[in-house]
Scaffold this active site. Structure first.
Site, short mmCIF file in Angstrom:
data_model
loop_
_atom_site.label_atom_id
_atom_site.label_comp_id
_atom_site.label_asym_id
_atom_site.label_seq_id
_atom_site.Cartn_x
_atom_site.Cartn_y
_atom_site.Cartn_z
N SER A 1 -9.55 -2.58 0.65
CA SER A 1 -8.81 -2.54 1.91
C SER A 1 -9.69 -1.94 2.98
O SER A 1 -10.62 -1.18 2.68
CB SER A 1 -7.57 -1.66 1.72
OG SER A 1 -6.95 -1.39 2.96
N TYR B 1 -3.42 6.16 0.01
CA TYR B 1 -3.79 4.80 -0.42
C TYR B 1 -5.28 4.55 -0.16
O TYR B 1 -6.00 4.01 -1.02
CB TYR B 1 -2.93 3.80 0.35
CG TYR B 1 -3.28 2.35 0.23
CD1 TYR B 1 -2.84 1.58 -0.84
CD2 TYR B 1 -4.05 1.71 1.23
CE1 TYR B 1 -3.15 0.22 -0.93
CE2 TYR B 1 -4.35 0.36 1.15
CZ TYR B 1 -3.90 -0.37 0.07
OH TYR B 1 -4.20 -1.72 0.00
N LYS C 1 -8.47 3.34 -2.65
CA LYS C 1 -9.28 2.13 -2.42
C LYS C 1 -10.75 2.51 -2.24
O LYS C 1 -11.65 1.76 -2.65
CB LYS C 1 -8.75 1.35 -1.22
CG LYS C 1 -7.38 0.71 -1.47
CD LYS C 1 -7.42 -0.32 -2.59
CE LYS C 1 -6.16 -1.16 -2.66
NZ LYS C 1 -6.21 -2.15 -3.74
#
Ligand SMILES: NC(=O)c1ccc[n+]([C@@H]2O[C@H](COP(=O)([O-])OP(=O)(O)OC[C@H]3O[C@@H](n4cnc5c(N)ncnc54)[C@H](OP(=O)(O)O)[C@@H]3O)[C@@H](O)[C@H]2O)c1
Length: 228
Positions: A137, A150, A154
């Site tokens: 991402s 998050y 990633k």
């Protein structure tokens, strides 16, 4: 011609299903998973008869052993796609309010499960001179408020992939930022998913990556699409 086999995690919807459809169209044999067995079966129904759908959670070691057995039954592995992922805590919190136990759960799904699954199928990948594609991402490299938890997972997945690439020079290892896509995940993040492109666009760019097999490294779908 020997049939190529891909294992794609999280392929009941979104990017995983879109990529599975393109690979199936090109004659690939598939092993796919997702937690919701009914949704997985519905997705698999459109992929022809050379698909093995194994329902389960990638964070569960017994499920990963089942995926490895399915790969062995398929006779080898040419492509492993780490696509299944969780946002972690939603609504996305600032780091000041990030529950650390929930972040640990996100690391289990987004980082530790891909590592353990890679370990489980590495002999099969080495035997085929195969490829690993980790879906990451822009949150891995950019600092967006609320996306810290998050994004950390990633970023760790990207570093895992980069080190795997130098440790396993017989493989291709790519880590790719797909860009925003109109999927359940973007909607769950509270973003305007309707204005994002469908996951089929990113899947088409990733199919080129898989077909052209450039050297290991980081890719952005926006760059891949622009170079078409
Ligand atoms: N959408 C975006 O804008 C965007 C942007 C950047 C990066 N990404 C990345 O792109 C990838 C695909 O995302 P998406 O938007 O297509 O997501 P999605 O539509 O929510 O689909 C996620 C898929 O993964 C499965 N899954 C989730 N957790 C799982 C688990 N623990 N074990 C096994 N399967 C699991 C889901 O099925 P179940 O829920 O039934 O398990 C579903 O099949 C992810 O790695 C995501 O982080 C997405």
């Amino acid at each position: 011609m020997t049939r190529r086999t891909a294992l794609i995690t999280g392929a009941s919807r979104g990017l995983g299903l879109a990529l599975a459809r393109l690979l199936a169209r090109d004659g690939w044999q598939l092993v796919i998973d997702a937690r919701d067995g009914d949704a997985l079966a519905a997705g698999a129904a459109g992929l022809g008869d050379r698909v093995e759908a194994v329902a389960g959670d990638v964070a569960d070691p017994r499920h990963r052993a089942g995926l490895a057995r399915a790969v062995a039954a398929a006779g080898g592995l040419d492509l492993l796609v780490h696509n299944a992922s969780t946002l972690g805590t939603v609504p996305l919190p600032p780091l000041a309010d990030q529950p650390v136990d929930e972040l640990a759960d996100a690391f289990a799904v987004n980082v530790l499960a891909p590592l353990a699954l890679t370990q489980a199928v590495l002999p099969a990948l080495r035997a085929c001179g195969g490829s690993v594609l980790a879906i990451t991402s822009d949150a891995a490299t950019e600092a967006y408020p609320g996306w810290g938890g998050y994004g950390m997972t990633k970023a760790a997945l990207e570093q895992l992939s980069a080190v795997l690439a130098v440790e396993e020079p017989s493989l291709r290892v790519w880590w790719a930022d797909p860009g925003e896509m109109n999927t359940a995940m973007l909607r769950a993040a509270g973003e305007d998913a309707d204005s994002a492109p469908p996951p089929e666009h990113a899947a088409a760019a990733l199919l080129r990556l898989v077909s052209e097999r450039p050297p290991s490294g980081r890719h952005r779908v926006s760059d891949l699409a622009a170079s078409q």
